[in-house]
Design a protein around this motif. Structure first.
Motif, PDB file in Angstrom:
ATOM      1  N   ALA A   1       4.721  11.925  -2.103  1.00 36.34           N
ATOM      2  CA  ALA A   1       3.280  11.772  -2.126  1.00 36.34           C
ATOM      3  C   ALA A   1       3.398  10.969  -0.848  1.00 36.34           C
ATOM      4  O   ALA A   1       2.675  10.788  -0.283  1.00 36.34           O
ATOM      5  CB  ALA A   1       3.019  11.230  -3.061  1.00 36.34           C
ATOM      6  N   ILE A   2       4.081  10.059  -1.281  1.00 32.79           N
ATOM      7  CA  ILE A   2       4.045   8.805  -0.151  1.00 32.79           C
ATOM      8  C   ILE A   2       4.444   9.338   1.158  1.00 32.79           C
ATOM      9  O   ILE A   2       3.869   9.641   2.444  1.00 32.79           O
ATOM     10  CB  ILE A   2       5.123   7.814  -0.212  1.00 32.79           C
ATOM     11  N   ALA A   3       4.967  10.292   1.238  1.00 32.75           N
ATOM     12  CA  ALA A   3       5.918  10.975   3.004  1.00 32.75           C
ATOM     13  C   ALA A   3       4.681  11.882   3.018  1.00 32.75           C
ATOM     14  O   ALA A   3       3.873  11.989   4.455  1.00 32.75           O
ATOM     15  CB  ALA A   3       7.401  11.615   2.409  1.00 32.75           C
ATOM     16  N   GLU A   4       3.989  11.910   2.317  1.00 36.62           N
ATOM     17  CA  GLU A   4       2.921  12.743   3.072  1.00 36.62           C
ATOM     18  C   GLU A   4       1.702  12.385   3.143  1.00 36.62           C
ATOM     19  O   GLU A   4       0.515  13.218   3.857  1.00 36.62           O
ATOM     20  CB  GLU A   4       2.257  14.248   1.750  1.00 36.62           C
ATOM     21  N   SER A   5       1.707  10.996   3.063  1.00 35.02           N
ATOM     22  CA  SER A   5      -0.049  10.827   2.795  1.00 35.02           C
ATOM     23  C   SER A   5      -0.364  10.567   4.666  1.00 35.02           C
ATOM     24  O   SER A   5      -1.090  10.159   4.193  1.00 35.02           O
ATOM     25  CB  SER A   5       0.197   9.069   2.421  1.00 35.02           C
ATOM     26  N   GLY A   6       1.138  10.130   5.627  1.00 36.53           N
ATOM     27  CA  GLY A   6       0.340  10.565   6.997  1.00 36.53           C
ATOM     28  C   GLY A   6       0.609   8.850   7.057  1.00 36.53           C
ATOM     29  O   GLY A   6       0.386   8.309   7.817  1.00 36.53           O
ATOM     30  N   GLN A   7       0.471   7.912   6.150  1.00 35.97           N
ATOM     31  CA  GLN A   7       0.489   6.401   6.106  1.00 35.97           C
ATOM     32  C   GLN A   7       2.000   5.771   6.751  1.00 35.97           C
ATOM     33  O   GLN A   7       2.343   6.032   6.708  1.00 35.97           O
ATOM     34  CB  GLN A   7      -0.128   6.109   5.300  1.00 35.97           C
TER      35      GLN A   7
ATOM     36  N   ARG B   1       8.080  -9.086  -3.002  1.00 30.61           N
ATOM     37  CA  ARG B   1       7.491  -8.039  -1.910  1.00 30.61           C
ATOM     38  C   ARG B   1       5.940  -7.880  -2.639  1.00 30.61           C
ATOM     39  O   ARG B   1       5.047  -6.768  -2.368  1.00 30.61           O
ATOM     40  CB  ARG B   1       8.067  -6.500  -2.101  1.00 30.61           C
ATOM     41  N   SER B   2       5.480  -9.062  -3.840  1.00 33.42           N
ATOM     42  CA  SER B   2       3.776  -8.968  -3.606  1.00 33.42           C
ATOM     43  C   SER B   2       3.137  -9.934  -2.425  1.00 33.42           C
ATOM     44  O   SER B   2       3.576 -10.424  -1.727  1.00 33.42           O
ATOM     45  CB  SER B   2       3.955  -9.509  -4.907  1.00 33.42           C
ATOM     46  N   ARG B   3       1.392  -8.823  -2.454  1.00 34.58           N
ATOM     47  CA  ARG B   3       0.989  -9.485  -1.813  1.00 34.58           C
ATOM     48  C   ARG B   3       0.473 -11.125  -2.003  1.00 34.58           C
ATOM     49  O   ARG B   3       0.412 -11.883  -1.026  1.00 34.58           O
ATOM     50  CB  ARG B   3      -0.105  -9.245  -2.014  1.00 34.58           C
TER      51      ARG B   3
ATOM     52  N   TYR C   1       2.597  -7.658   5.668  1.00 35.19           N
ATOM     53  CA  TYR C   1       2.583  -7.325   3.892  1.00 35.19           C
ATOM     54  C   TYR C   1       2.647  -5.287   3.561  1.00 35.19           C
ATOM     55  O   TYR C   1       3.765  -5.160   3.138  1.00 35.19           O
ATOM     56  CB  TYR C   1       1.101  -7.393   3.021  1.00 35.19           C
ATOM     57  N   GLY C   2       2.414  -4.920   4.631  1.00 33.29           N
ATOM     58  CA  GLY C   2       2.608  -3.177   4.153  1.00 33.29           C
ATOM     59  C   GLY C   2       3.566  -2.841   5.025  1.00 33.29           C
ATOM     60  O   GLY C   2       4.052  -1.931   5.073  1.00 33.29           O
ATOM     61  N   ALA C   3       4.207  -4.083   6.759  1.00 36.54           N
ATOM     62  CA  ALA C   3       5.196  -4.004   7.464  1.00 36.54           C
ATOM     63  C   ALA C   3       7.349  -4.137   6.265  1.00 36.54           C
ATOM     64  O   ALA C   3       7.695  -3.070   6.286  1.00 36.54           O
ATOM     65  CB  ALA C   3       5.901  -4.592   8.099  1.00 36.54           C
ATOM     66  N   ILE C   4       6.448  -4.553   5.206  1.00 39.38           N
ATOM     67  CA  ILE C   4       7.769  -5.376   4.486  1.00 39.38           C
ATOM     68  C   ILE C   4       7.931  -4.694   3.377  1.00 39.38           C
ATOM     69  O   ILE C   4       8.406  -4.753   2.879  1.00 39.38           O
ATOM     70  CB  ILE C   4       7.995  -6.517   4.222  1.00 39.38           C
ATOM     71  N   ASN C   5       6.823  -3.870   3.715  1.00 41.35           N
ATOM     72  CA  ASN C   5       6.704  -2.358   2.373  1.00 41.35           C
ATOM     73  C   ASN C   5       6.902  -1.097   2.631  1.00 41.35           C
ATOM     74  O   ASN C   5       5.654  -0.421   1.594  1.00 41.35           O
ATOM     75  CB  ASN C   5       5.386  -2.418   0.973  1.00 41.35           C
ATOM     76  N   ASP C   6       7.026  -0.900   3.934  1.00 42.44           N
ATOM     77  CA  ASP C   6       7.480   0.461   4.317  1.00 42.44           C
ATOM     78  C   ASP C   6       8.191   1.203   3.580  1.00 42.44           C
ATOM     79  O   ASP C   6       9.772   1.176   2.757  1.00 42.44           O
ATOM     80  CB  ASP C   6       8.252   0.394   5.767  1.00 42.44           C
TER      81      ASP C   6
ATOM     82  N   VAL D   1       0.971   1.404  -8.810  1.00 40.29           N
ATOM     83  CA  VAL D   1       0.064   1.004  -8.786  1.00 40.29           C
ATOM     84  C   VAL D   1       0.276  -0.008  -6.931  1.00 40.29           C
ATOM     85  O   VAL D   1      -0.511   0.429  -6.740  1.00 40.29           O
ATOM     86  CB  VAL D   1      -0.726  -0.468 -10.059  1.00 40.29           C
ATOM     87  N   LYS D   2       1.160  -0.439  -7.131  1.00 38.56           N
ATOM     88  CA  LYS D   2       1.359  -0.874  -5.488  1.00 38.56           C
ATOM     89  C   LYS D   2       1.238   0.120  -4.577  1.00 38.56           C
ATOM     90  O   LYS D   2       0.618  -0.295  -3.383  1.00 38.56           O
ATOM     91  CB  LYS D   2       2.675  -1.490  -5.753  1.00 38.56           C
ATOM     92  N   TYR D   3       2.170   0.861  -4.186  1.00 39.89           N
ATOM     93  CA  TYR D   3       2.236   2.008  -3.493  1.00 39.89           C
ATOM     94  C   TYR D   3       1.062   2.886  -3.600  1.00 39.89           C
ATOM     95  O   TYR D   3       0.907   3.734  -1.866  1.00 39.89           O
ATOM     96  CB  TYR D   3       3.726   2.971  -3.275  1.00 39.89           C
ATOM     97  N   GLY D   4       0.072   3.929  -4.170  1.00 37.27           N
ATOM     98  CA  GLY D   4      -0.562   4.097  -4.276  1.00 37.27           C
ATOM     99  C   GLY D   4      -1.744   3.594  -3.950  1.00 37.27           C
ATOM    100  O   GLY D   4      -2.824   3.603  -3.021  1.00 37.27           O
ATOM    101  N   GLU D   5      -1.916   2.486  -4.146  1.00 33.07           N
ATOM    102  CA  GLU D   5      -2.986   1.051  -2.933  1.00 33.07           C
ATOM    103  C   GLU D   5      -2.326   1.534  -1.280  1.00 33.07           C
ATOM    104  O   GLU D   5      -3.564   1.369  -0.354  1.00 33.07           O
ATOM    105  CB  GLU D   5      -2.865  -0.333  -3.923  1.00 33.07           C
ATOM    106  N   LEU D   6      -1.047   0.784  -1.431  1.00 31.88           N
ATOM    107  CA  LEU D   6      -0.873   1.108  -0.248  1.00 31.88           C
ATOM    108  C   LEU D   6      -1.032   2.296   0.794  1.00 31.88           C
ATOM    109  O   LEU D   6      -1.152   2.152   2.148  1.00 31.88           O
ATOM    110  CB  LEU D   6       0.653   0.221   0.411  1.00 31.88           C
TER     111      LEU D   6
END
Lengths: 504, 504
Positions: A190-196, A310-312, A339-344, A496-501
């Motif tokens: 799902a993350i890979a397909e999110s396009g983000q 790696r938390s906000r 925050y986004g980059a360290i959670n790639d 939760v974390k990556y759903g939001e990101l």
């Protein structure tokens, strides 16, 4: 003092001497990996081998066996999780394991591990699995012999796993890890397909090594690693080791064009170090002063690295300091972009470079393969094919070459079968403990935002560190969270974390 | 292989194991003094005590005595300076010394040394000799008991001196050192009366620590210390230690407002390290791979520090680099002014801060006093008075307080009687060897001016380092220079150098 107590004193003096030898072994290794000039290597191997011999003689001394047999029936052993009960139970267990292995097999394993690592390094460099295959076949055979000597009921994997995760069963972790796999694969997809995709190039700007060192130390001190009883040095492959009570050494490495490697290594190793510093010093050398298992040790490093680091909320506190430490690299970067980059998250080939989501799938692949090798479900010759198939299946990536594929890890060449799953268990336990800490300690994020980490450190000390080996990993999970080891807490936190990101 | 050769192999394996333990002891100490976090100190003491016990058991193992007795009559012992002859002779000698001391006395000495150093440190801080007097009296008494147990013909000082300067006699060094004193006292007076004073304030300007480190390493590498088999770290009291063949650790300390301390410490320790690196690695752990004596070891450090490092020719090569390394401090300084400043001679109270001329008088005072204590010519109660009298007599200075006087050195509190003269012997041997090297190697100054130091290093290796303990210090002096130990070379070199500098 009655006779049992005298015998107990003999036992503890004896194993405390073995612990001195082990602590010296740790110093020899720490120095080798951080300070020793290259030419010193040959003699260092002589020193390590000699100390290992002294230590082995201590551990397998027949008098120790006799004392422990005597004590097993004594009142001192009655309370299984009391001080003396814990010590007697674990030492008896360890002594039995040590003495059940024939000396000849131990020596063959040692030789094969040394030879195996050399052949592996050359084969990896030459990208040639065939060159590695014969020694790996020998190693698998020797590990099966070891398992047979130690004894098992259902699978030879059990007694090997037990070296790293005492009391744990292959059946149980296979069950938990397959649940984890079944939940992770679709999340990764799902993350890979999110396009983000976050812009990770900001982490590849110039980060001067000395600024990385001081910023990393600042963070390690903030999460309560005690630098009066420890230090930080640089090395090739970061590790943490305990040279004795009140002497814990962290290591990291500096890549001036990749922020994450050094910083998260420091947090990770500091997490290990905080556990070591939390073990009761007066019990050093006894099971009551030792870590529970590799999985529990890894849970402590992962908790500080991932759940905290790696938390906000963590970066709401630390990002301004990071900008001060690295004005050129981060001056024009927003906290959210950082925050986004360290959670790639992205599926990749190399385990040690993997993010916190995909990492577990790398472990699953190794666990399933090494278990199959030991259970004669897979031959060494078929290993590369099976490896590639699983990488495609779980992560959707193909290894173009063996050096980035089946040859990437040192573990099998060194005979470390049963070790890999402890990495994933660490992630599971860390999530489970952290979830409970959030319930027990109120709004942890609010504390992190204020740079307060001592409540969490105290909670870990109280719940885990101070007990040494009093409780097994499974017992700790039940005692602390009221639940057995499970994939649920980790999956829930990641979702939760990556759903939001990633807007899932 | 005949039976003697088998026994010889048993002996060498045995002592090589003892050497591993000793090398571990060195690592424990190096780490303690350079890296260990403060809180690790208690356990470090446990580790060191345990290893010392293992080592002592090895060294006094009765089997070793039996093997050596057997070998003493064998053909292997026939050639005294052959490999096997050297090994058997020295091990026999060492074994006899170790086993002649009653275990109870050894333990009392160990305890008194630990206690003595603690009491000394407190007494020095409080500037209170009376607080130190009782434990020093006890230590002197124990050392007399030790000398009696070891046996002696003329003076109890002989067997104690022998620990540091094997085979040397008190009578001989008393004779040589009194000649040295009689020539030095007027030289020191003449310098003091010359009215000339270099401007040492240029050495008190700002010298950044990192520039001191890199400049010092550059110089150590230039004089052929091998950094692939060694390293440099910082510490409180500089020392050099050998952790094994091809692993020699130098240390220094950084005072940003005093150039000489760090730089000449590095040269001094590098001189020790070059000797260690020149010992034959394949003989490590055997007398054929060990340094001759403390005096010879010190001759190597002093030669590079003083004869080379404080020479005009050395700075004709290095001064431009020094100006580059420290542009703010040395940009406006002439080479001659710098050369004068690093060769400032002035009588002072503190041994460790003394220049190369007056240093020897500090040693003479200690030698004469400790000899008198052991020979019952002086009581501990009268020591401070005798100390002050000699300082006034030899150096013309008065100690206002005991902490800068009789309490300034740790040695006596640690039971190191017989150690002090080796510092002066080092200066004498260094001058004697250097004088010979000048004869053998042509114009050494011209070589130094070109930055060439390898001829001298090779000469030292060939003449001294590679022989291990094959020859005694006295034999080496005769073999290399054709003369016995004497004060003449040193006095001659000092007279020429300082005659020119101070216009005498």
């Amino acid at each position: 003092m009655n006779s049992y107590e005298e015998t107990y004193d003999l036992v503890t003096s004896h194993v405390r001497e073995a612990a001195i030898l082990e602590s010296i072994q740790e110093l020899l290794e720490w120095d080798e990996r951080t300070k020793m000039p290259a030419a010193g290597g040959n003699y260092r191997a002589d020193q390590a081998a000699y100390v290992a011999g002294l230590e082995h003689r201590k551990q397998t001394d027949p008098r120790l066996g006799e004392w422990l047999t005597e004590l097993a029936e004594s009142p001192l052993a009655a309370d299984q999780s009391g001080d003396t009960g814990t010590v007697i139970r674990h030492l008896r267990r360890e002594y039995d394991k040590q003495t059940r292995k024939p000396q000849k097999l131990v020596e063959e394993l040692t030789r094969a591990a040394v030879e195996g690592q050399q052949i592996w390094a050359a084969a990896r460099k030459a990208n040639n699995f065939a060159a590695f295959q014969p020694i790996l076949e020998k190693m698998v055979d020797l590990k099966k012999q070891e398992a047979a000597a130690l004894g098992f009921e259902t699978t030879p994997y059990d007694p090997l796993l037990d070296d790293y995760e005492p009391g744990e069963s292959t059946e149980n972790i296979a069950h938990v890890l397959s649940n984890l796999r079944d939940a992770l694969v679709p999340l990764v997809q799902a993350i890979a397909e999110s396009g983000q995709r976050p812009d990770v190039s900001i982490l590849e700007r110039t980060y001067p090594a000395d600024a990385q060192e001081s910023f990393g130390k600042q963070a390690a001190a903030a999460i309560c690693f005690d630098f009066t009883a420890g230090r930080l040095d640089s090395t090739d492959h970061p590790f943490c080791c305990m040279l004795g009570p009140n002497d814990v050494r962290l290591t990291t490495r500096y890549d001036e064009h990749w922020f994450s490697d050094c910083f998260f290594s420091i947090l990770h190793e500091a997490g290990h170090g905080i556990y070591d510093q939390g073990l009761p010093a007066e019990h050093y050398g006894l099971p009551t002063g030792e870590y529970v298992s590799l999985g529990i040790h890894e849970s402590q490093s992962r908790l500080w690295e991932n759940q905290v680091g790696r938390s906000r909320a963590f970066w709401e506190h630390f990002f301004p300091s990071a900008q001060q430490a690295f004005p050129q690299a981060l001056g024009d970067v927003t906290r959210e972009a950082f925050y986004g980059a360290i959670n790639d998250v992205r599926p990749s080939l190399i385990r040690v470079e993997a993010d916190e989501v995909t990492y577990n799938l790398h472990i699953l692949i190794r666990f399933e393969l090494e278990k199959a090798l030991l259970e004669d479900q897979l031959s060494v010759a078929d290993l590369p094919g099976a490896w590639d198939e699983k990488y495609m299946h779980y992560l959707g990536v193909a290894s173009p070459t063996a050096d980035d594929g089946v040859l990437q890890d040192v573990h099998w060449s060194a005979g470390l079968f049963g070790y890999f799953p402890t990495y994933a268990l660490g992630n599971l336990y860390s999530a489970q403990f952290f979830g409970q800490a959030q319930e027990d300690l109120g709004d942890l994020d609010a504390q992190f935002r204020r740079g307060e980490f001592s409540n969490l450190r105290e909670w870990l000390r109280e719940k885990i560190h101070r007990h040494g080996k009093r409780y097994s990993a499974a017992e700790l999970a039940e005692r602390i969270t009221g639940k057995p080891l499970s994939h649920q807490a980790l999956i829930q936190q990641l979702s939760v974390k990556y759903g939001e990101l990633y807007g899932l």
